[in-house]
Design a protein around this motif. Structure first.
Motif, short mmCIF file in Angstrom:
data_model
loop_
_atom_site.label_atom_id
_atom_site.label_comp_id
_atom_site.label_asym_id
_atom_site.label_seq_id
_atom_site.Cartn_x
_atom_site.Cartn_y
_atom_site.Cartn_z
N SER A 96 0.00 3.36 14.30
CA SER A 96 1.35 3.66 13.73
C SER A 96 2.12 2.53 12.95
CB SER A 96 2.34 4.38 14.84
OG SER A 96 1.58 5.57 15.22
N VAL A 97 1.66 1.37 13.46
CA VAL A 97 2.56 0.22 12.55
C VAL A 97 2.18 0.03 11.19
CG1 VAL A 97 2.54 -2.24 12.67
CG2 VAL A 97 2.99 -1.05 14.64
N PHE A 98 0.90 0.48 10.98
CA PHE A 98 0.64 0.64 9.50
C PHE A 98 1.31 1.34 8.73
CE2 PHE A 98 -3.14 -1.60 11.43
CZ PHE A 98 -3.47 -2.53 10.51
N TYR A 99 1.28 2.78 9.02
CA TYR A 99 2.02 3.77 8.12
C TYR A 99 3.53 3.65 8.08
CZ TYR A 99 2.06 7.15 11.79
OH TYR A 99 2.32 8.13 12.96
N THR A 100 4.06 3.05 9.42
CA THR A 100 5.46 3.14 9.28
C THR A 100 6.16 1.71 9.03
OG1 THR A 100 5.44 2.38 11.85
CG2 THR A 100 5.48 4.83 11.31
N ILE A 101 5.33 0.79 9.06
CA ILE A 101 6.24 -0.68 8.83
C ILE A 101 5.08 -1.24 7.79
CG2 ILE A 101 6.67 -2.75 9.85
CD1 ILE A 101 6.95 -1.38 12.43
N ILE A 102 3.97 -1.70 7.74
CA ILE A 102 3.25 -2.24 6.85
C ILE A 102 3.05 -1.66 5.46
CG2 ILE A 102 1.07 -3.52 6.46
CD1 ILE A 102 2.52 -4.56 8.97
N ILE A 103 2.63 -0.24 5.44
CA ILE A 103 2.33 0.29 4.07
C ILE A 103 3.72 0.26 3.29
CG2 ILE A 103 1.92 2.64 2.98
CD1 ILE A 103 -0.21 2.91 5.32
N PRO A 104 4.85 0.79 3.79
CA PRO A 104 6.13 0.95 2.94
C PRO A 104 6.39 -0.58 2.37
CG PRO A 104 6.70 1.66 5.17
CD PRO A 104 5.13 1.19 5.21
N MET A 105 6.20 -1.76 2.75
CA MET A 105 6.22 -2.99 2.34
C MET A 105 5.28 -3.14 1.20
SD MET A 105 5.55 -6.92 3.74
CE MET A 105 4.03 -6.39 4.02
N LEU A 106 3.98 -2.75 1.56
CA LEU A 106 2.83 -3.14 0.57
C LEU A 106 2.63 -2.14 -0.83
CD1 LEU A 106 -0.10 -3.72 2.99
CD2 LEU A 106 1.25 -5.38 1.48
N ASN A 107 3.37 -1.03 -0.54
CA ASN A 107 3.09 -0.03 -1.60
C ASN A 107 3.32 -0.42 -2.98
OD1 ASN A 107 1.49 2.40 -0.72
ND2 ASN A 107 3.34 3.22 0.09
N PRO A 108 4.67 -0.75 -3.17
CA PRO A 108 5.16 -1.27 -4.40
C PRO A 108 4.40 -2.27 -5.04
CG PRO A 108 6.82 -0.85 -2.91
CD PRO A 108 5.99 -0.65 -2.47
N PHE A 109 3.86 -3.44 -4.11
CA PHE A 109 2.91 -4.19 -4.42
C PHE A 109 1.65 -3.90 -4.85
CE2 PHE A 109 5.86 -6.59 -1.64
CZ PHE A 109 6.54 -7.66 -2.44
#
Length: 277
Positions: free
Chosen positions: A252-265
């Motif tokens: 869950s850490v990936f899609y709630t915290i990590i992915i929101p940061m990475l998507n625009p990059f």
């Protein structure tokens, strides 16, 4: 470890909120006023919304002795989380369709992907999000909660809440499985079909430069999509009870915290227009 972990998550959340800069850039630079960049401006908005539903409370729990959340707060957290995660799932499908039109149907692209069409696709994403949230939230909180009240998770998610219900959750588990499958596998099918046709079209290109540009764009998109859907399917679209609490939290850490940061990059990593702007 709570203090150093909270520092890491605070930095990640600050970078996620910092993606508002991407939205500002797209709205203010006329070179980026196209359907692809319109979707790319909505994506960080959704990422910020559903990350903000979860991360601030998590940061408070790292530092405070009282880690409780009220019943009403739990309902609100789950409601808004499901709305925005579902909307993002369908937005990614819209972005894949836009990419398909640009690569495979370039002569019809301008007449099909109009501003009105883009707004309708975003609105439809939110409609699906609202409908799924109403069904899933109602499905969970219609159950009686009378016994243990410790959620073995860092936010109010559906699987750990079902474990707390003082009733048979078989029907609720089936509803979770069916609607989670619909809102993940349906967009995923659209995405896979679009990218399969795109790859076939790229293979027919005579220009090596055009082929390289299309491949680099699609590869970065596909990376973000694979991480998002992979983690969501792992959490919600597998047999009920097959995931232990620790694995569920880590994924869950990936899609709630990590992915929101990475998507625009990821979506702008190989994008020359964004770099120039």
């Amino acid at each position: 470890l709570q203090l150093p972990i909270s520092g890491v998550f605070l930095l990640i959340y600050a970078m996620t909120v910092g993606n508002l800069g991407m939205m500002t850039l797209i709205f203010t630079d006329s070179r980026l006023h196209s359907p692809m960049y319109f979707f790319l401006s909505v994506l960080p908005f959704l990422d910020i919304c559903y990350s903000s539903v979860v991360t601030p409370k998590l940061l408070v729990n790292f530092l405070a002795s009282d880690k409780s959340i009220s019943f009403e707060g739990c309902v609100i957290q789950l409601t808004f989380f499901v709305v925005h995660v579902t909307a993002e799932s369908f937005l990614l499908a819209s972005m894949a369709y836009d990419c398909f039109m640009a690569v495979c149907q370039p002569l019809h692209y301008g007449s099909v992907m109009t501003k009105g069409t883009c707004l309708q696709l975003v609105a439809a994403s939110y409609v699906f999000g609202g409908a799924n949230s109403a069904i899933q939230t109602g499905n969970v909180f219609a159950l009686p909660f009378c016994g243990p009240n410790q959620v073995t998770h860092y936010f109010c998610d559906i699987p750990p809440l079902l474990h707390l219900a003082c009733a048979n959750t078989g029907t609720a588990g089936v509803i979770l499985y069916i609607f989670s499958a619909l809102v993940t596998l349906l967009p995923a099918t659209i995405i896979l079909t679009s990218y399969s046709l795109i790859l076939a079209a790229i293979g027919r290109m005579h220009s090596a430069a055009g082929r390289e540009k299309a491949l680099s764009t699609c590869a970065s998109h596909f990376l973000a999509i694979a991480i998002f859907y992979g983690t969501v399917v792992f959490t919600y679209v597998q047999p009920h009870g097959s995931t232990n609490d620790t694995n569920g939290q880590v994924v869950s850490v990936f899609y709630t915290i990590i992915i929101p940061m990475l998507n625009p990059f990821i979506y702008s990593l190989r994008n020359k227009e964004v770099k120039d702007a």
